[in-house]
Design a protein around this motif. Structure first.
Motif, PDB file in Angstrom:
ATOM      1  N   TYR A 175       5.816  -5.737  -3.933  1.00  0.00           N
ATOM      2  CA  TYR A 175       6.345  -4.378  -4.093  1.00  0.00           C
ATOM      3  C   TYR A 175       5.442  -3.579  -5.034  1.00  0.00           C
ATOM      4  O   TYR A 175       4.789  -4.139  -5.909  1.00  0.00           O
ATOM      5  CB  TYR A 175       7.767  -4.415  -4.660  1.00  0.00           C
ATOM      6  N   HIS A 176       5.440  -2.276  -4.862  1.00  0.00           N
ATOM      7  CA  HIS A 176       4.682  -1.373  -5.728  1.00  0.00           C
ATOM      8  C   HIS A 176       5.477  -1.198  -7.021  1.00  0.00           C
ATOM      9  O   HIS A 176       6.617  -0.720  -6.996  1.00  0.00           O
ATOM     10  CB  HIS A 176       4.479  -0.022  -5.026  1.00  0.00           C
ATOM     11  N   LYS A 177       4.897  -1.579  -8.161  1.00  0.00           N
ATOM     12  CA  LYS A 177       5.609  -1.500  -9.432  1.00  0.00           C
ATOM     13  C   LYS A 177       6.109  -0.086  -9.733  1.00  0.00           C
ATOM     14  O   LYS A 177       7.197   0.116 -10.253  1.00  0.00           O
ATOM     15  CB  LYS A 177       4.696  -1.957 -10.579  1.00  0.00           C
ATOM     16  N   GLU A 178       5.280   0.911  -9.397  1.00  0.00           N
ATOM     17  CA  GLU A 178       5.577   2.291  -9.785  1.00  0.00           C
ATOM     18  C   GLU A 178       6.786   2.872  -9.055  1.00  0.00           C
ATOM     19  O   GLU A 178       7.663   3.474  -9.667  1.00  0.00           O
ATOM     20  CB  GLU A 178       4.352   3.174  -9.533  1.00  0.00           C
ATOM     21  N   CYS A 179       6.847   2.695  -7.737  1.00  0.00           N
ATOM     22  CA  CYS A 179       7.933   3.323  -6.971  1.00  0.00           C
ATOM     23  C   CYS A 179       8.919   2.321  -6.373  1.00  0.00           C
ATOM     24  O   CYS A 179       9.961   2.711  -5.854  1.00  0.00           O
ATOM     25  CB  CYS A 179       7.365   4.206  -5.862  1.00  0.00           C
ATOM     26  N   GLY A 180       8.562   1.002  -6.412  1.00  0.00           N
ATOM     27  CA  GLY A 180       9.481   0.001  -5.888  1.00  0.00           C
ATOM     28  C   GLY A 180       9.419  -0.184  -4.387  1.00  0.00           C
ATOM     29  O   GLY A 180      10.240  -0.901  -3.819  1.00  0.00           O
ATOM     30  N   SER A 181       8.454   0.452  -3.722  1.00  0.00           N
ATOM     31  CA  SER A 181       8.344   0.320  -2.268  1.00  0.00           C
ATOM     32  C   SER A 181       7.712  -1.011  -1.899  1.00  0.00           C
ATOM     33  O   SER A 181       6.821  -1.507  -2.595  1.00  0.00           O
ATOM     34  CB  SER A 181       7.495   1.456  -1.689  1.00  0.00           C
ATOM     35  N   ARG A 182       8.183  -1.588  -0.798  1.00  0.00           N
ATOM     36  CA  ARG A 182       7.619  -2.847  -0.328  1.00  0.00           C
ATOM     37  C   ARG A 182       6.230  -2.597   0.248  1.00  0.00           C
ATOM     38  O   ARG A 182       6.006  -1.634   0.994  1.00  0.00           O
ATOM     39  CB  ARG A 182       8.529  -3.467   0.735  1.00  0.00           C
ATOM     40  N   ILE A 183       5.285  -3.472  -0.092  1.00  0.00           N
ATOM     41  CA  ILE A 183       3.909  -3.334   0.365  1.00  0.00           C
ATOM     42  C   ILE A 183       3.788  -3.907   1.776  1.00  0.00           C
ATOM     43  O   ILE A 183       4.186  -5.038   2.033  1.00  0.00           O
ATOM     44  CB  ILE A 183       2.929  -4.064  -0.581  1.00  0.00           C
ATOM     45  N   SER A 184       3.251  -3.121   2.678  1.00  0.00           N
ATOM     46  CA  SER A 184       3.025  -3.594   4.042  1.00  0.00           C
ATOM     47  C   SER A 184       1.582  -4.050   4.185  1.00  0.00           C
ATOM     48  O   SER A 184       0.721  -3.681   3.397  1.00  0.00           O
ATOM     49  CB  SER A 184       3.331  -2.474   5.052  1.00  0.00           C
ATOM     50  N   HIS A 233       8.432 -11.041  -1.246  1.00  0.00           N
ATOM     51  CA  HIS A 233       7.542  -9.985  -0.764  1.00  0.00           C
ATOM     52  C   HIS A 233       6.847  -9.311  -1.941  1.00  0.00           C
ATOM     53  O   HIS A 233       7.192  -9.552  -3.109  1.00  0.00           O
ATOM     54  CB  HIS A 233       8.333  -8.960   0.060  1.00  0.00           C
TER      55      HIS A 233
END
Length: 257
Positions: free
Chosen positions: A36-45, A34
């Motif tokens: 992910y946002h490098k800065e916060c680690g959230s998965r990109i939807s 998947h």
């Protein structure tokens, strides 16, 4: 879990109609990755968003269509099913050929065809007839918004349907042919000897595995454990003397045996 069919209709074989169901013959076992946002680690939807209305959409809010200028022609499932083609609800056999006449580049995804209730005898007869004649059926099937050319063949007591690419989908490869280069009898004989030395009496598919997927699994496990894995070796450099390389390869194969 009961096997689930992905298409239901009939095989049209001359004046004979065989009620049939289509099933996938393979399955993908790739590792799902998947973003992910490098800065916060959230998965990109991947949201379905309408820029004009500036709002998020659900599947029920979306329709398919064909763009015409600044507007579009909406198309529904009922529209696709109402197309005046036999292949929408029927696998239409159009001819029989020797499979050696079919370009290998044409072959695409395989499926299994199973008989539905009321078609068992005709199904079995069709399988046996193709096996006896040593021919395969060329057929048409409309599936997932496209009419697909396909080959139907007997396969260990059942029917296998394999979709084919159309002629216009095949790329020319004339420019990929190797340039004319002299090959000596010695080099050719060594190459033939190496091919024969590496030949096996029976191909066993089960001894082959997706090593890339296995290596990727180990890499993920190593990262979780905080362990470094050895670096992959570089690709081998081209040989300067083909005959020497062939001879060395032949000796290596013979030594392993």
């Amino acid at each position: 879990m009961a096997r689930r069919s992905i298409w239901k209709g009939a095989i049209s074989f001359g004046m004979v109609a065989i009620p049939s169901k289509l099933y996938s013959a393979t399955e993908d076992i790739d590792i799902s990755l998947h973003q992910y946002h490098k800065e916060c680690g959230s998965r990109i939807s991947m949201p379905k968003y309408c820029g004009t209305c500036q709002k998020m959409l659900t599947t029920a809010d979306i329709t398919r269509g064909y763009e015409v200028g600044d507007s579009y022609v909406p198309l529904t499932d009922a529209d696709f099913q109402s197309l005046p083609l036999k292949s929408v609800k029927t696998i239409e056999v159009v001819e029989f050929v020797d499979e050696s006449q079919i370009d290998l580049r044409c072959y695409d995804k395989p499926y299994f065809l199973a008989s539905d209730e009321g078609g068992y005898k005709a199904y079995k007869l069709f399988v046996q007839a193709m096996a006896e004649a040593k021919l395969v059926a060329v057929a048409k099937l409309a599936y997932r918004e496209k009419e697909r050319l396909s080959v139907v063949r007997p396969y260990q007591g059942v029917m296998m349907l394999q979709t084919l690419r159309y002629a216009e989908e095949l790329k020319d490869f004339a420019d990929l042919r190797p340039v004319e280069y002299p090959v000596s009898d010695k080099e050719l004989n060594l190459a033939v000897s190496l091919v024969k030395a590496m030949a096996v009496p029976q191909f066993d598919l089960t001894k082959y595995h997706d090593e890339y997927r296995q290596a990727l699994e180990k890499l993920i496990e190593a990262k979780i454990a905080g362990v470094a894995l050895p670096v992959t070796q570089e690709a081998p450099a081209p040989v300067s003397d083909v005959a020497d390389a062939l001879l060395a390869s032949l000796k290596l194969v013979e030594a392993k045996r």
